[in-house]
Motif scaffolding. Sequence first.
Motif, PDB file in Angstrom:
ATOM      1  N   GLU A 105       8.303 -15.383  17.010  1.00 57.73           N
ATOM      2  CA  GLU A 105       8.138 -16.126  17.863  1.00 57.73           C
ATOM      3  C   GLU A 105       9.296 -16.209  19.226  1.00 57.73           C
ATOM      4  O   GLU A 105       9.385 -16.102  20.120  1.00 57.73           O
ATOM      5  CB  GLU A 105       7.984 -17.402  17.609  1.00 57.73           C
ATOM      6  N   GLN A 107      11.234 -13.369  19.603  1.00 53.15           N
ATOM      7  CA  GLN A 107      11.423 -11.626  20.126  1.00 53.15           C
ATOM      8  C   GLN A 107      10.020 -12.363  21.145  1.00 53.15           C
ATOM      9  O   GLN A 107      10.528 -12.088  22.606  1.00 53.15           O
ATOM     10  CB  GLN A 107      10.596 -10.601  19.394  1.00 53.15           C
ATOM     11  N   LYS A 108       8.658 -12.783  21.332  1.00 53.45           N
ATOM     12  CA  LYS A 108       8.187 -13.088  22.480  1.00 53.45           C
ATOM     13  C   LYS A 108       9.013 -14.328  23.674  1.00 53.45           C
ATOM     14  O   LYS A 108       8.378 -13.882  24.457  1.00 53.45           O
ATOM     15  CB  LYS A 108       7.291 -13.588  21.751  1.00 53.45           C
ATOM     16  N   GLN A 109       9.646 -14.911  22.977  1.00 49.38           N
ATOM     17  CA  GLN A 109      10.540 -16.190  24.218  1.00 49.38           C
ATOM     18  C   GLN A 109      11.751 -15.134  25.027  1.00 49.38           C
ATOM     19  O   GLN A 109      11.544 -15.136  25.897  1.00 49.38           O
ATOM     20  CB  GLN A 109      10.961 -16.778  23.340  1.00 49.38           C
ATOM     21  N   GLU A 111      11.278 -11.585  25.361  1.00 48.17           N
ATOM     22  CA  GLU A 111      10.046 -10.966  25.820  1.00 48.17           C
ATOM     23  C   GLU A 111      10.237 -11.559  26.770  1.00 48.17           C
ATOM     24  O   GLU A 111       9.830 -11.152  28.652  1.00 48.17           O
ATOM     25  CB  GLU A 111       9.809 -10.859  26.039  1.00 48.17           C
ATOM     26  N   GLU A 112       9.976 -13.882  27.155  1.00 53.31           N
ATOM     27  CA  GLU A 112       9.132 -13.575  28.358  1.00 53.31           C
ATOM     28  C   GLU A 112      10.637 -13.934  29.769  1.00 53.31           C
ATOM     29  O   GLU A 112       9.598 -13.646  30.298  1.00 53.31           O
ATOM     30  CB  GLU A 112       8.547 -15.236  27.694  1.00 53.31           C
ATOM     31  N   GLU A 113      11.196 -14.375  28.552  1.00 54.15           N
ATOM     32  CA  GLU A 113      12.489 -14.827  29.724  1.00 54.15           C
ATOM     33  C   GLU A 113      13.006 -13.373  30.550  1.00 54.15           C
ATOM     34  O   GLU A 113      12.693 -13.741  31.562  1.00 54.15           O
ATOM     35  CB  GLU A 113      13.730 -15.019  28.766  1.00 54.15           C
ATOM     36  N   LYS A 114      13.147 -12.277  29.749  1.00 55.03           N
ATOM     37  CA  LYS A 114      13.087 -11.163  30.793  1.00 55.03           C
ATOM     38  C   LYS A 114      12.286 -10.698  31.576  1.00 55.03           C
ATOM     39  O   LYS A 114      12.762 -10.737  32.695  1.00 55.03           O
ATOM     40  CB  LYS A 114      13.787  -9.789  29.731  1.00 55.03           C
ATOM     41  N   ARG A 115      10.648 -11.452  31.203  1.00 57.29           N
ATOM     42  CA  ARG A 115       9.727 -10.807  32.290  1.00 57.29           C
ATOM     43  C   ARG A 115       9.923 -11.772  33.473  1.00 57.29           C
ATOM     44  O   ARG A 115       9.996 -11.213  35.138  1.00 57.29           O
ATOM     45  CB  ARG A 115       8.781 -11.312  31.833  1.00 57.29           C
ATOM     46  N   ARG A 116      10.609 -13.210  33.182  1.00 57.35           N
ATOM     47  CA  ARG A 116      10.862 -14.533  33.939  1.00 57.35           C
ATOM     48  C   ARG A 116      12.230 -13.604  35.315  1.00 57.35           C
ATOM     49  O   ARG A 116      12.100 -13.672  36.061  1.00 57.35           O
ATOM     50  CB  ARG A 116      11.294 -15.368  33.745  1.00 57.35           C
ATOM     51  N   GLN A 117      13.217 -13.124  34.374  1.00 55.68           N
ATOM     52  CA  GLN A 117      13.854 -12.972  35.395  1.00 55.68           C
ATOM     53  C   GLN A 117      13.943 -11.992  36.275  1.00 55.68           C
ATOM     54  O   GLN A 117      14.222 -10.925  36.967  1.00 55.68           O
ATOM     55  CB  GLN A 117      14.895 -12.666  34.019  1.00 55.68           C
TER      56      GLN A 117
END
Length: 191
Positions: A105, A107-109, A111-117
């Motif tokens: 979980e 790691q998913k968060q 990755e999601e934050e990096k994607r948003r950035q």
Amino acid sequence: MELGGGGPGAGPGPAALGKGGLDVLQHTVSSLLSSYGWYILLAAVAIYLLIQKLSQSLAGRPSSRARAADAAVEPEEVVRRQEALAAARLRMQEELNAQAERYKEKQKQLEEEKRRQKIAMWESMQEGKSYKGNLKLTQQEVESGASTSAAVPKSKPNKKPLRGGGYNPLSGEGGGTCSWRPGRRGPSAGG
């Protein structure tokens, strides 16, 4: 001369032969003991100690067999131990699985934050803005959102520089007592 006769010319009797044999035996034993007595004594002590050690180890084996027999007599205890061991293993496996889920979980968060950035950076580049400044702002927003306490950022104290602004190690000034000077030119001293 008779071969089987027991006459006086036949030789010494059995009593005389026994006495002579005893003398020879006594002489042989005494010479052996005088030559090898200490070795024989040490060998006898070593054999005695070895026999004692072997008898103790053999005496210890039946007690271990008796313990094995006691364990076989009480199968309920063995079953209870095995069940407790299985339950402990199951608890440990469940804890490990829970930790693995939490890690996934997290790691998913991330990755999601990096994607948003990356999306925000791409959009700022499309608009012609500096993406680095925008990235720093989003990171500060994330950090402030992540921390629930109202922490005031600490300002750096004004530090005095270690050396003055005019210090140049190659100029030879202001360095102190150490300075480099080139060697004399001239003929070499070697030959």
